[in-house]
Design a protein around this motif. Structure first.
Motif, PDB file in Angstrom:
ATOM      1  N   GLU A 120      37.518  17.075   7.734  1.00 14.54           N
ATOM      2  CA  GLU A 120      37.085  16.080   8.720  1.00 14.54           C
ATOM      3  C   GLU A 120      36.962  14.689   8.121  1.00 14.54           C
ATOM      4  O   GLU A 120      37.426  13.694   8.696  1.00 14.54           O
ATOM      5  CB  GLU A 120      35.755  16.504   9.350  1.00 14.54           C
ATOM      6  CG  GLU A 120      35.271  15.544  10.423  1.00 14.54           C
ATOM      7  CD  GLU A 120      34.038  16.056  11.157  1.00 14.54           C
ATOM      8  OE1 GLU A 120      33.499  15.300  11.995  1.00 14.54           O
ATOM      9  OE2 GLU A 120      33.599  17.197  10.890  1.00 14.54           O
ATOM     10  N   ILE A 121      36.368  14.585   6.949  1.00 12.20           N
ATOM     11  CA  ILE A 121      36.186  13.269   6.336  1.00 12.20           C
ATOM     12  C   ILE A 121      37.524  12.658   5.926  1.00 12.20           C
ATOM     13  O   ILE A 121      37.725  11.435   5.998  1.00 12.20           O
ATOM     14  CB  ILE A 121      35.206  13.368   5.142  1.00 12.20           C
ATOM     15  CG1 ILE A 121      34.874  11.977   4.615  1.00 12.20           C
ATOM     16  CG2 ILE A 121      35.764  14.236   4.040  1.00 12.20           C
ATOM     17  CD1 ILE A 121      33.821  12.000   3.515  1.00 12.20           C
ATOM     18  N   VAL A 122      38.494  13.515   5.526  1.00 10.66           N
ATOM     19  CA  VAL A 122      39.819  13.010   5.166  1.00 10.66           C
ATOM     20  C   VAL A 122      40.536  12.490   6.410  1.00 10.66           C
ATOM     21  O   VAL A 122      41.179  11.424   6.381  1.00 10.66           O
ATOM     22  CB  VAL A 122      40.653  14.104   4.476  1.00 10.66           C
ATOM     23  CG1 VAL A 122      42.020  13.571   4.078  1.00 10.66           C
ATOM     24  CG2 VAL A 122      39.927  14.641   3.245  1.00 10.66           C
ATOM     25  N   LEU A 123      40.449  13.225   7.508  1.00  6.21           N
ATOM     26  CA  LEU A 123      41.068  12.778   8.756  1.00  6.21           C
ATOM     27  C   LEU A 123      40.476  11.449   9.207  1.00  6.21           C
ATOM     28  O   LEU A 123      41.193  10.583   9.728  1.00  6.21           O
ATOM     29  CB  LEU A 123      40.866  13.841   9.836  1.00  6.21           C
ATOM     30  CG  LEU A 123      41.556  15.189   9.585  1.00  6.21           C
ATOM     31  CD1 LEU A 123      41.087  16.234  10.598  1.00  6.21           C
ATOM     32  CD2 LEU A 123      43.072  15.045   9.635  1.00  6.21           C
ATOM     33  N   LYS A 124      39.173  11.262   9.002  1.00  2.00           N
ATOM     34  CA  LYS A 124      38.549   9.985   9.354  1.00  2.00           C
ATOM     35  C   LYS A 124      39.014   8.881   8.413  1.00  2.00           C
ATOM     36  O   LYS A 124      39.227   7.741   8.837  1.00  2.00           O
ATOM     37  CB  LYS A 124      37.028  10.126   9.319  1.00  2.00           C
ATOM     38  CG  LYS A 124      36.468  10.990  10.445  1.00  2.00           C
ATOM     39  CD  LYS A 124      34.969  11.157  10.346  1.00  2.00           C
ATOM     40  CE  LYS A 124      34.443  11.984  11.518  1.00  2.00           C
ATOM     41  NZ  LYS A 124      32.967  12.198  11.437  1.00  2.00           N
ATOM     42  N   GLU A 393      24.421  12.701   2.345  1.00  2.00           N
ATOM     43  CA  GLU A 393      24.773  11.509   3.119  1.00  2.00           C
ATOM     44  C   GLU A 393      25.895  10.740   2.437  1.00  2.00           C
ATOM     45  O   GLU A 393      26.833  10.271   3.099  1.00  2.00           O
ATOM     46  CB  GLU A 393      23.539  10.609   3.291  1.00  2.00           C
ATOM     47  CG  GLU A 393      22.450  11.177   4.189  1.00  2.00           C
ATOM     48  CD  GLU A 393      21.619  12.256   3.488  1.00  2.00           C
ATOM     49  OE1 GLU A 393      21.712  12.382   2.235  1.00  2.00           O
ATOM     50  OE2 GLU A 393      20.897  12.981   4.191  1.00  2.00           O
ATOM     51  N   GLU A 394      25.814  10.607   1.133  1.00  2.00           N
ATOM     52  CA  GLU A 394      26.874   9.909   0.399  1.00  2.00           C
ATOM     53  C   GLU A 394      28.185  10.680   0.471  1.00  2.00           C
ATOM     54  O   GLU A 394      29.261  10.088   0.659  1.00  2.00           O
ATOM     55  CB  GLU A 394      26.451   9.720  -1.054  1.00  2.00           C
ATOM     56  CG  GLU A 394      25.338   8.718  -1.260  1.00  2.00           C
ATOM     57  CD  GLU A 394      24.833   8.703  -2.689  1.00  2.00           C
ATOM     58  OE1 GLU A 394      24.279   7.668  -3.118  1.00  2.00           O
ATOM     59  OE2 GLU A 394      24.976   9.726  -3.406  1.00  2.00           O
ATOM     60  N   GLN A 395      28.130  11.983   0.327  1.00  2.00           N
ATOM     61  CA  GLN A 395      29.341  12.795   0.313  1.00  2.00           C
ATOM     62  C   GLN A 395      29.987  12.902   1.697  1.00  2.00           C
ATOM     63  O   GLN A 395      31.193  13.138   1.784  1.00  2.00           O
ATOM     64  CB  GLN A 395      29.018  14.184  -0.230  1.00  2.00           C
ATOM     65  CG  GLN A 395      28.639  14.173  -1.700  1.00  2.00           C
ATOM     66  CD  GLN A 395      28.182  15.524  -2.212  1.00  2.00           C
ATOM     67  OE1 GLN A 395      27.964  16.460  -1.436  1.00  2.00           O
ATOM     68  NE2 GLN A 395      28.022  15.651  -3.530  1.00  2.00           N
ATOM     69  N   ASP A 396      29.196  12.736   2.761  1.00  2.00           N
ATOM     70  CA  ASP A 396      29.746  12.810   4.115  1.00  2.00           C
ATOM     71  C   ASP A 396      30.348  11.483   4.571  1.00  2.00           C
ATOM     72  O   ASP A 396      30.952  11.420   5.646  1.00  2.00           O
ATOM     73  CB  ASP A 396      28.655  13.226   5.112  1.00  2.00           C
ATOM     74  CG  ASP A 396      28.271  14.692   4.964  1.00  2.00           C
ATOM     75  OD1 ASP A 396      29.048  15.452   4.345  1.00  2.00           O
ATOM     76  OD2 ASP A 396      27.197  15.073   5.464  1.00  2.00           O
ATOM     77  N   SER A 397      30.198  10.453   3.788  1.00  2.00           N
ATOM     78  CA  SER A 397      30.705   9.133   4.155  1.00  2.00           C
ATOM     79  C   SER A 397      32.124   8.937   3.641  1.00  2.00           C
ATOM     80  O   SER A 397      32.455   9.340   2.517  1.00  2.00           O
ATOM     81  CB  SER A 397      29.791   8.045   3.574  1.00  2.00           C
ATOM     82  OG  SER A 397      30.373   6.764   3.733  1.00  2.00           O
ATOM     83  N   THR A 398      32.950   8.291   4.436  1.00  2.00           N
ATOM     84  CA  THR A 398      34.313   7.986   3.993  1.00  2.00           C
ATOM     85  C   THR A 398      34.312   7.019   2.813  1.00  2.00           C
ATOM     86  O   THR A 398      35.311   6.916   2.093  1.00  2.00           O
ATOM     87  CB  THR A 398      35.143   7.383   5.135  1.00  2.00           C
ATOM     88  OG1 THR A 398      34.450   6.239   5.661  1.00  2.00           O
ATOM     89  CG2 THR A 398      35.359   8.393   6.240  1.00  2.00           C
ATOM     90  N   LYS A 399      33.191   6.319   2.586  1.00  2.00           N
ATOM     91  CA  LYS A 399      33.115   5.417   1.428  1.00  2.00           C
ATOM     92  C   LYS A 399      33.208   6.180   0.110  1.00  2.00           C
ATOM     93  O   LYS A 399      33.559   5.588  -0.916  1.00  2.00           O
ATOM     94  CB  LYS A 399      31.802   4.630   1.473  1.00  2.00           C
ATOM     95  CG  LYS A 399      31.718   3.630   2.613  1.00  2.00           C
ATOM     96  CD  LYS A 399      30.397   2.874   2.573  1.00  2.00           C
ATOM     97  CE  LYS A 399      30.319   1.867   3.709  1.00  2.00           C
ATOM     98  NZ  LYS A 399      29.033   1.120   3.708  1.00  2.00           N
ATOM     99  N   SER A 400      32.885   7.474   0.140  1.00  2.00           N
ATOM    100  CA  SER A 400      32.931   8.265  -1.090  1.00  2.00           C
ATOM    101  C   SER A 400      34.336   8.708  -1.444  1.00  2.00           C
ATOM    102  O   SER A 400      34.576   9.202  -2.552  1.00  2.00           O
ATOM    103  CB  SER A 400      32.030   9.489  -0.965  1.00  2.00           C
ATOM    104  OG  SER A 400      32.583  10.449  -0.060  1.00  2.00           O
TER     105      SER A 400
END
Length: 544
Positions: A120-124, A393-400
């Protein structure tokens, strides 16, 4: 009406693609006004119905009649496919509450669901989903609306839903019983599960993932395409028609799959979900029809199970599959000495032809997708997560995440068009987007490279075009992005030698097998959940 060439499938698409690949198969339906019944047990169903949430449509008496039809329709499916009946198929009627429980268990326990949650995070990050979109809650709302039936290859049971109209269940049964025959022929639990579950952490693992990942996507399309073909013939034969004798029916069915008037949740689905949901049914059906018409029943059914295609490219280009041509996969040099000090490997895969179509349509509309998709000639991506991202929270963010994406095109003009399209899309997913002036440290004109650099809220984005190749690096420190660009573009060489040697399976060192598309886990999870109402209703409307 003459059927168009196989390689023009995308140009004749009439709506949204998608559906769901499955361990537990699915079903589809078509309809007609009169209830004429063929000798095989198929009847033309009534108009599409809405899935009422509270009132079961099937009484115990109707259920017994449907159960009695299983053996009749199993014989029909065997005759249509040429796949022999090796055992009886168990059957049961289940409630909406049981389906909801089944879906929740899949999200909690299923390996495919776990991969999807990571994806999901990669798709975002790629911009295929909005950053605030919540995938799991939406799927738990979408799938109960869409599922019409499913075959469970673990328990060898066809599951009928007690709220689906009995007249629709007959065609659904023909679809699902085709999956049962496939299971008896090939053991779907093994045949349909080739993708590695682990995360690749070194160069050898990268090559394994690039060699195997897309095999599941292609096999799911074969399984659903075959089952949908049988379903369509079950609907058409009472009308004196068939998928092979009347190939124009295919365009009518595919054109109806985007209709959402009876599917309000589907109408709200992002393009990625609708495309992923319908792909194995829609394009799988077209693939099977082409092979059936070109090479006959045995080649289309037992043949594609015994020698399945390895990529979405072959599904979209059936004549290439018939010629035993395999898609090229770009080389991936050992990137880990550069990336691993800052990033933990997170994901790797091919950007297949399906992915490029979705990206192009999302970023540029139908015309861009129609023009760019046939020009695709290979691609791969890699994602790494900052080792400094420690909290959930950090790992779920696309910033990571930092990602790179190499795409290869059939000509330099298409590469330039795609690079511009991708650059113009950056504002969809990043704030504070600004072009960065040339600092003199980028690639030289001598190697034919053209570099664009942008600053964003999540770090630099570097887009480099060299001949027929486009390389994108996002959120890496700029010096590291440029090192990766040089390593990977230089590693491709020129001409045919740039392609990776990944196909060791058949002892042929000159060819490659391709990987799971970026969207592969999503396609697979939805297909695993059961047959979709959008496909069933499309068949009904086309037959009417």
């Amino acid at each position: 009406m003459n059927k168009q060439p196989a390689n023009s499938q995308w140009t004749r698409r009439a709506g949204i693609l998608g559906l769901m690949f499955c361990f537990l198969s699915v079903a589809v339906i078509s309809a007609q006004e009169s209830p004429d019944r063929s000798p095989a047990g198929c009847s033309a169903p009534p108009p599409p119905t809405k899935n009422e949430k509270n009132t079961p449509h099937i009484t115990p008496q109707q259920a017994q009649k449907l159960f009695a039809m299983v053996d009749v329709l199993l014989k029909f499916s065997s005759q249509e496919t040429g796949l022999p009946i090796k055992s009886t198929v168990k059957r049961q009627l289940i409630t909406r509450a049981a389906v909801n429980s089944y879906l929740e268990e899949k999200f909690n326990d299923d390996e495919g669901a776990k991969r999807l949650q990571r994806d999901e995070i990669v798709l975002k990050k790629f911009g295929l989903l909005d950053h605030d979109f919540q995938l799991e809650p939406f799927l738990l709302e979408l799938l109960p609306e869409q599922i019409e039936a499913y075959y469970d290859s673990k328990t060898k049971t066809v599951n009928l839903l007690d709220w689906v109209a009995p007249e629709e269940e007959e065609s659904v049964l023909a679809h699902e019983l085709t999956h049962a025959l496939q299971d008896q022929h090939s053991d779907l639990e093994k045949w349909d599960n080739q993708t590695p579950d682990d995360v690749s952490r070194d160069a050898a693992g990268d090559q394994e993932h690039l060699a195997k990942d897309e095999m599941d996507t292609a096999r799911d399309a074969v399984a659903e395409g075959q089952a949908t073909a049988v379903m369509m013939d079950c609907m058409l034969k009472p009308l004196g028609k068939s998928l092979v004798k009347d190939p124009e029916v295919l365009d009518m069915v595919k054109g109806q799959m985007s209709a959402t008037e009876d599917s309000p949740v589907m109408a709200r689905a992002p393009l990625l979900l609708s495309e992923s949901m319908l792909f194995p049914y829609r394009e799988g059906l077209s693939f099977e029809q082409d092979v059936w018409m070109d090479q006959g029943q045995n080649a289309a059914f037992a043949g594609t199970l015994d020698r399945p295609p390895t990529s979405s490219w072959e599904i979209l280009n059936p004549r290439e599959y018939e010629r035993r041509h395999l898609p090229a996969v770009p080389l991936l040099p050992d990137i880990h000495p550069l990336t691993d000090p800052l990033y933990a490997p997170y994901d790797i895969g091919q950007m297949g032809e399906l992915d490029v179509h979705i990206l192009s349509e999302l970023f540029g509309g139908d015309n861009a997708a129609r023009d760019l998709t046939p020009a695709w000639d290979g691609g791969l991506y890699w994602a790494g997560q900052l080792r400094s991202a420690k909290t959930p929270e950090e790992q779920d963010s696309t910033k990571s995440l930092a990602i790179f994406y190499l795409s290869v095109w059939r000509n330099a003009d298409s590469a330039d068009v795609f690079a511009k399209l991708y650059a113009n899309s950056l504002g969809r997913k990043y704030s504070n987007l600004k072009p960065v002036a040339d600092d003199g440290a980028g690639p030289s004109a001598a190697d034919g490279s053209d570099e664009q650099v942008f600053s964003t809220s999540e770090g630099p984005v570097v887009i480099t075009t060299r001949g027929k190749m486009v390389f994108v690096a996002e959120s890496f420190p700029l010096p590291l992005a440029r090192k990766l660009t040089r390593l990977i573009l230089d590693g491709q060489g020129t001409g045919a030698l740039r392609m990776a040697n990944l196909n060791q399976q058949n002892g042929n060192p000159g060819q490659t097998q391709s990987t799971e598309p970026l969207t592969g886990d999503l396609v697979r999870f939805m297909r695993d959940s059961g047959v979709m109402k959008a496909v069933v209703d499309a068949g009904i409307r086309a037959a009417r």
